[in-house]
Scaffold this active site. Structure first.
Site, PDB file in Angstrom:
ATOM      1  N   GLY A   1       2.395   2.949  -3.301  1.00 31.22           N
ATOM      2  CA  GLY A   1       1.633   3.916  -4.099  1.00 31.22           C
ATOM      3  C   GLY A   1       1.086   5.066  -3.270  1.00 31.22           C
ATOM      4  CG  HIS A   2      -1.613   6.457   0.118  1.00 29.15           C
ATOM      5  ND1 HIS A   2      -1.480   7.001   1.381  1.00 29.15           N
ATOM      6  CD2 HIS A   2      -2.689   7.061  -0.436  1.00 29.15           C
ATOM      7  CE1 HIS A   2      -2.447   7.881   1.582  1.00 29.15           C
ATOM      8  NE2 HIS A   2      -3.192   7.936   0.498  1.00 29.15           N
ATOM      9  CG  PHE A   3       1.343   9.713  -1.329  1.00 28.74           C
ATOM     10  CD1 PHE A   3       0.556   9.752  -2.474  1.00 28.74           C
ATOM     11  CD2 PHE A   3       0.768  10.053  -0.125  1.00 28.74           C
ATOM     12  CE1 PHE A   3      -0.765  10.161  -2.401  1.00 28.74           C
ATOM     13  CE2 PHE A   3      -0.557  10.453  -0.047  1.00 28.74           C
ATOM     14  CZ  PHE A   3      -1.329  10.510  -1.181  1.00 28.74           C
TER      15      PHE A   3
ATOM     16  CB  ILE B   1      -0.972  -0.015   1.196  1.00 24.71           C
ATOM     17  CG1 ILE B   1      -2.056  -1.043   0.939  1.00 24.71           C
ATOM     18  CG2 ILE B   1      -1.569   1.369   1.457  1.00 24.71           C
ATOM     19  CD1 ILE B   1      -2.974  -1.305   2.090  1.00 24.71           C
TER      20      ILE B   1
ATOM     21  CG  LEU C   1       0.611   9.522   4.029  1.00 21.69           C
ATOM     22  CD1 LEU C   1      -0.896   9.503   4.098  1.00 21.69           C
ATOM     23  CD2 LEU C   1       1.114  10.937   4.110  1.00 21.69           C
TER      24      LEU C   1
END
Length: 156
Positions: free
Chosen positions: A37-39, A34, A44
């Site tokens: 891509g975030h970020f 996760i 976070l």
């Protein structure tokens, strides 16, 4: 916390059925796809997963209050606020209280704190349904053991 399985809660710290409140902990993993891509370069915890964490804490509270007789399903998110970022490796303390129950619905207020600082809060509404089948109930019983659900809290 196992993000890939949506197991957000690691441990029930305190469940007070009579006071209709719960405190749980959730350790955000250092590594997860996760965060790729975030970020990129600034990982976070996504706000939607903060809401899911509050919903799961609220769900454990309701399972206790209603003695595992009904299953809470998230129906509405009201006044959700992300007040600060939650980063990989941080320990979230999540508290929830039951504010209303009736006509097949329940409402909770939940808060996430990290290091004592408020990071998110929300008012949540749940539909209460019978467990759909024995497999689902058995699955929830197994997760209850993993998170340390205090069975004595619901003993008559």
């Amino acid at each position: 916390m196992q993000l890939e399985y949506f197991h957000m809660i690691d441990r029930i710290v305190d469940l007070k059925v009579d006071e209709k409140m719960i405190v749980v902990e959730a350790q955000v993993p250092q590594q997860s796809t996760i965060f790729e891509g975030h970020f990129p370069g600034y990982p976070l915890m996504p706000g939607v997963l903060l809401i899911e964490s509050m919903a799961q804490a609220s769900g454990w509270l309701q399972l206790g209050v209603f003695r595992f007789e009904r299953m809470p399903i998230l129906a509405a998110v009201k006044e959700a606020k992300v007040r600060g970022s939650v980063f990989p490796g941080e320990l979230m303390s999540i508290e929830a209280s039951l504010t209303h129950e009736g006509s097949g619905y329940a409402m909770t207020e939940a808060k996430i704190r990290v290091g004592g600082k408020l990071r998110a809060n929300a008012a949540l509404t749940f539909t209460l349904i019978p467990f759909p089948n024995a497999d689902m109930r058995s699955h929830m019983d197994a997760i209850a053991k993993r998170v340390g659900f205090p069975q004595q809290a619901i003993s008559s």
